[in-house]
Design a protein around this motif. Structure first.
Motif, mmCIF file in Angstrom:
data_model
loop_
_atom_site.group_PDB
_atom_site.id
_atom_site.type_symbol
_atom_site.label_atom_id
_atom_site.label_comp_id
_atom_site.label_asym_id
_atom_site.label_seq_id
_atom_site.Cartn_x
_atom_site.Cartn_y
_atom_site.Cartn_z
ATOM 1 N N SER A 54 0.880 -1.092 -0.007
ATOM 2 C CA SER A 54 -0.198 0.012 0.015
ATOM 3 C C SER A 54 0.869 1.137 0.064
ATOM 4 O O SER A 54 2.214 1.074 0.196
ATOM 5 C CB SER A 54 -0.871 0.000 1.159
ATOM 6 N N GLU A 55 0.466 2.401 -0.192
ATOM 7 C CA GLU A 55 1.179 3.666 -0.185
ATOM 8 C C GLU A 55 1.790 3.741 1.128
ATOM 9 O O GLU A 55 3.002 4.180 1.444
ATOM 10 C CB GLU A 55 0.220 4.776 -0.551
ATOM 11 N N ASP A 56 1.049 3.413 2.278
ATOM 12 C CA ASP A 56 1.575 3.823 3.631
ATOM 13 C C ASP A 56 2.757 2.677 4.029
ATOM 14 O O ASP A 56 3.740 2.969 4.367
ATOM 15 C CB ASP A 56 0.547 3.493 4.597
ATOM 16 N N GLU A 57 2.617 1.384 3.435
ATOM 17 C CA GLU A 57 3.678 0.183 3.376
ATOM 18 C C GLU A 57 4.743 0.973 2.768
ATOM 19 O O GLU A 57 5.918 0.762 3.098
ATOM 20 C CB GLU A 57 3.114 -1.089 3.150
ATOM 21 N N LEU A 58 4.581 1.323 1.614
ATOM 22 C CA LEU A 58 5.824 1.583 0.629
ATOM 23 C C LEU A 58 6.388 2.905 1.230
ATOM 24 O O LEU A 58 7.672 2.939 1.352
ATOM 25 C CB LEU A 58 5.368 2.089 -0.655
ATOM 26 N N ALA A 59 5.756 4.069 1.736
ATOM 27 C CA ALA A 59 6.242 5.073 2.235
ATOM 28 C C ALA A 59 7.083 4.457 3.786
ATOM 29 O O ALA A 59 8.376 4.843 4.031
ATOM 30 C CB ALA A 59 5.239 5.917 2.844
ATOM 31 N N HIS A 60 6.699 3.416 4.386
ATOM 32 C CA HIS A 60 7.547 2.828 5.491
ATOM 33 C C HIS A 60 8.896 2.269 5.242
ATOM 34 O O HIS A 60 9.685 2.372 5.826
ATOM 35 C CB HIS A 60 6.513 1.996 6.526
ATOM 36 N N PHE A 61 8.732 1.430 4.133
ATOM 37 C CA PHE A 61 9.785 0.469 3.740
ATOM 38 C C PHE A 61 10.746 1.787 3.064
ATOM 39 O O PHE A 61 11.973 1.520 3.302
ATOM 40 C CB PHE A 61 9.545 -0.126 2.437
ATOM 41 N N LEU A 62 10.431 2.867 2.373
ATOM 42 C CA LEU A 62 11.592 3.800 1.864
ATOM 43 C C LEU A 62 12.017 4.725 3.107
ATOM 44 O O LEU A 62 13.532 4.577 3.241
ATOM 45 C CB LEU A 62 10.511 4.569 0.977
ATOM 46 N N GLN A 63 11.429 4.992 4.080
ATOM 47 C CA GLN A 63 11.975 5.449 5.254
ATOM 48 C C GLN A 63 12.916 4.636 6.035
ATOM 49 O O GLN A 63 13.965 5.058 6.320
ATOM 50 C CB GLN A 63 10.704 5.863 6.189
#
Length: 173
Positions: A105-114
């Motif tokens: 999801s967008e939130d999961e992707l943002a978390h992985f990128l962080q």
């Protein structure tokens, strides 16, 4: 004589390196060194994939710390920028998709990128985990568990993970 043995004992150097050059991510030098060893040892040294796996592992383990760092840095981030831009190798793409990282999801992707950015900033190489058979939750737990490590502990762990990835890839050969 197995198919693997025939292929590994009868190919020329270019084909040998093409076949095994991606076992260690973007590091064909491992297969090139294996080819040179192959020239000095009998064909029985390559009569099963476990012997090839051990020989490749020995080559990597005998390399310098700088060569190992280059090898680590050749790996893509998990669910990172290379995945988003379509720049993953076929093997990495398959491995990450198998763990569901292509379905974030967008939130999961943002978390992985962080997490990728934090990890890379701290250690100087990407977070590496042999994700075959893992879930997104297990991968996230790995980030959280490993981020407090000191540099040497994490370097050693990343090298073990690189060897696991190579084992998985050779098992499919």
């Amino acid at each position: 004589m197995s198919k693997q043995e025939v292929v590994l004992t009868t190919t020329d150097e270019a084909e040998f390196v093409t076949l095994l050059g991606s076992v260690y991510e973007h590091s064909p030098w491992v297969a090139e060194q294996l080819w040179r060893l192959k020239l000095r040892h009998p064909a029985s040294s390559y009569d099963d994939i476990l012997k090839v796996q051990q020989a490749m592992r020995d080559i990597v383990d005998a390399s310098t710390e700088e060569e190992k760092l280059i090898l680590l840095r050749a790996h893509p981030d998990l669910a990172g920028k290379a995945a988003l831009s379509g720049e993953l190798t076929d093997a990495s793409k398959s491995e990450q998709a198998g763990a569901g990282l292509d379905q974030c999801s967008e939130d999961e992707l943002a978390h992985f990128l962080q997490l990728n950015d934090e990890y890379h900033s701290k250690f100087g190489f990407p977070f590496i985990m042999a994700v075959k058979g893992a879930t997104k939750a297990q991968i996230l737990a790995g980030f959280i568990e490993r981020n407090p490590n000191d540099w040497q502990t994490e370097f050693d762990r990343a090298m073990r993970e690189v060897h696991k990835i190579a084992e998985f890839r050779l098992a499919e050969f």
